[in-house]
Design a protein around this motif. Structure first.
Motif, PDB file in Angstrom:
ATOM      1  N   ILE A   1      -2.652  -5.354  -6.998  1.00 44.58           N
ATOM      2  CA  ILE A   1      -1.453  -6.074  -6.565  1.00 44.58           C
ATOM      3  C   ILE A   1      -1.665  -6.477  -5.117  1.00 44.58           C
ATOM      4  CG2 ILE A   1       1.036  -5.949  -6.224  1.00 44.58           C
ATOM      5  CD1 ILE A   1       1.060  -3.607  -8.241  1.00 44.58           C
ATOM      6  N   GLY A   2      -1.657  -7.771  -4.873  1.00 43.68           N
ATOM      7  CA  GLY A   2      -1.835  -8.271  -3.519  1.00 43.68           C
ATOM      8  C   GLY A   2      -1.317  -9.685  -3.426  1.00 43.68           C
ATOM      9  N   SER A   3      -2.021 -10.534  -2.673  1.00 45.42           N
ATOM     10  CA  SER A   3      -1.614 -11.934  -2.582  1.00 45.42           C
ATOM     11  C   SER A   3      -1.752 -12.616  -3.931  1.00 45.42           C
ATOM     12  CB  SER A   3      -2.424 -12.671  -1.520  1.00 45.42           C
ATOM     13  OG  SER A   3      -3.809 -12.589  -1.818  1.00 45.42           O
TER      14      SER A   3
ATOM     15  N   SER B   1       3.149 -11.288  -7.363  1.00 46.06           N
ATOM     16  CA  SER B   1       2.298 -11.113  -6.183  1.00 46.06           C
ATOM     17  C   SER B   1       3.153 -10.915  -4.928  1.00 46.06           C
ATOM     18  CB  SER B   1       1.387 -12.329  -5.993  1.00 46.06           C
ATOM     19  OG  SER B   1       2.124 -13.441  -5.540  1.00 46.06           O
ATOM     20  N   ILE B   2       2.559 -10.304  -3.905  1.00 41.45           N
ATOM     21  CA  ILE B   2       3.318 -10.057  -2.681  1.00 41.45           C
ATOM     22  C   ILE B   2       3.647 -11.369  -1.966  1.00 41.45           C
ATOM     23  CG2 ILE B   2       2.449  -7.716  -2.417  1.00 41.45           C
ATOM     24  CD1 ILE B   2       0.553  -8.663  -0.289  1.00 41.45           C
TER      25      ILE B   2
ATOM     26  N   PHE C   1       5.925  -9.487   5.346  1.00 46.79           N
ATOM     27  CA  PHE C   1       6.040  -8.592   4.199  1.00 46.79           C
ATOM     28  C   PHE C   1       6.512  -7.195   4.605  1.00 46.79           C
ATOM     29  CE2 PHE C   1       4.336  -5.883   0.751  1.00 46.79           C
ATOM     30  CZ  PHE C   1       5.050  -6.440  -0.306  1.00 46.79           C
TER      31      PHE C   1
ATOM     32  N   GLY D   1      -0.747  -4.189  -2.162  1.00 44.48           N
ATOM     33  CA  GLY D   1       0.655  -4.095  -2.554  1.00 44.48           C
ATOM     34  C   GLY D   1       1.109  -2.699  -2.925  1.00 44.48           C
TER      35      GLY D   1
ATOM     36  N   TYR E   1       4.578   0.628  -3.464  1.00 40.59           N
ATOM     37  CA  TYR E   1       4.641   0.935  -4.892  1.00 40.59           C
ATOM     38  C   TYR E   1       5.944   1.613  -5.285  1.00 40.59           C
ATOM     39  CZ  TYR E   1       2.881   2.062  -9.550  1.00 40.59           C
ATOM     40  OH  TYR E   1       2.699   2.125 -10.907  1.00 40.59           O
TER      41      TYR E   1
END
Length: 391
Positions: free
Chosen positions: A217-219, A267-268, A286, A333, A337
């Motif tokens: 989980i990221g961009s 996505s973030i 963020f 990300g 969590y």
């Protein structure tokens, strides 16, 4: 000067089975190796001999045996310092490098900021980073032949080309050739999520599993699969892309051009954009959005809830199709969590079918050094014969 890629260290199936098992699981007796690989004791002894002669394996002192129990047992172990491997993760604004030993233990790290993002500039910067790492310990330069590069995008590993990376803005770059010419090392290029999956499968959470998945989980939302012990690449170099499963046909358009993808919701970057629009504040970062959600702000909490539902639904689809023994969830990300967790787990439980729902989801926070270690793990993997695309 361009250097030809070195040949795999092992080619015989028995040698491959023994060395890979010892790399992942540590010292084992010949009897235990025979049991775990399905080889005969004679075949294990024969296959281990050249690896012992070349210094990759050695015998530990005999284990104690009870009186009358028979001959003493001499476990085999990997000499971690027989050879070193460089791993580099190329991100949009930094290079992360690591020197690893033969069992992917990190020995040294270095970071360089990326100011000019052209392939030529990054190649020169990466070569400087390699020199810094190799010079940090006398043995490193003498015992390092392989460099593994983990990079975002569509990678042709066999050809050493980065077909496309939207993050870097690169298309059809012969990255292995450029880096081999610049460093004199044998270079393997791999997608960053797949490289991280190799490291986790061989040396981390996935040890001992034949069916394994990693989701980041990221961009973006990345993923990779291990099927029957092998990293799945697909016939065209694309496989297991959970981020581009459609979970909402009426959902937002993804940057891939489709609509309703997991990545377009989970996505973030999307969470950040959603909260910015909801608050009318385009300056939000963020970390501020995370703080807002933890403080109970509904616009932020709803964005995380929607993202978690999409991610959990996508993971369930992956598990239903492939049936892994374990799924690791990682990426930048996962620092937030706690805001995703319940929604991911609820959606996963709602959509995972039958016995597939027994597959656990493991949280694995990984710093950037671990992504560089993924590159080194791919370089270690280059010691073994590799299946062509489609494997």
């Amino acid at each position: 000067m361009f250097r030809q890629r070195s040949q795999p260290l092992v080619s015989a199936p028995a040698e491959t089975a023994i060395l890979s098992r010892l790399l992942a699981e540590g010292p084992l007796s010949r009897v235990e190796l025979a049991r775990r690989t399905g080889l005969s004791s004679t075949a294990v002894t024969k296959a281990a001999r050249p690896l012992i002669d070349d210094g990759y394996l050695y015998e530990l002192p005999p284990e104690r045996t009870a009186p009358g129990a028979g001959r003493p047992v001499y476990p085999l172990a990997v000499d971690r310092d027989r050879e070193y491997f460089l791993g580099v993760k190329i991100s949009a604004d930094q290079l992360f490098g690591a020197v690893c030993d033969l069992r992917a233990g990190i020995r040294d790290t270095a970071v360089r900021p990326v100011e000019v993002r052209t392939p030529e500039a990054v190649t020169a910067l990466l070569a400087d980073l390699v020199d810094e790492l190799l010079d940090s310990e006398p043995a490193f330069r003498a015992r390092t032949r392989h460099l593994g590069v983990a990079v975002n995008g569509d990678v042709d590993r066999d050809g050493g080309r980065l077909r496309h990376s939207g993050l870097l803005g690169w298309r059809d770059v012969p990255l292995a050739e450029l880096l081999e010419a610049a460093t004199g090392l044998s270079v393997t290029v791999e997608n960053d999520v797949r490289a991280l999956t190799v490291a986790e499968h061989w040396f981390g959470e996935g040890i001992g599993t034949g069916w394994f998945a990693l989701v980041t989980i990221g961009s973006g939302i990345g993923s990779a699969l291990v099927v029957n012990g092998r990293l799945l690449r697909g016939a065209y170099g694309v496989a297991g892309e959970v981020g581009h499963l459609c979970v909402d046909p009426a959902g937002p358009r993804c940057r891939c051009g489709a609509t309703g993808c997991v990545e377009a919701i989970g996505s973030i970057d999307v969470i950040l954009d959603t909260v910015r629009r909801a608050t009318g504040d385009p300056r939000l970062g963020f970390p501020e959005v995370v703080a807002m959600a933890r403080a109970g702000r509904p616009e932020a909490r709803e964005a995380f809830a929607r993202a978690g539902k999409a991610i959990g639904t996508g993971i369930a689809a992956l598990v239903n199709l492939v049936g892994p023994e374990r799924v690791v969830v990682s990426g930048e990300g996962v620092d937030a969590y706690d805001l995703f967790s319940r929604h991911i787990q609820d959606a996963y439980a709602a959509h995972a079918f039958g016995a597939a729902s027994r597959c656990p989801l493991s949280l694995r926070p990984l710093p950037w050094q671990e992504w560089a270690r993924g590159g080194a793990a791919v370089a270690i993997q280059a010691l073994f014969p590799q299946p062509r695309a489609g494997g």
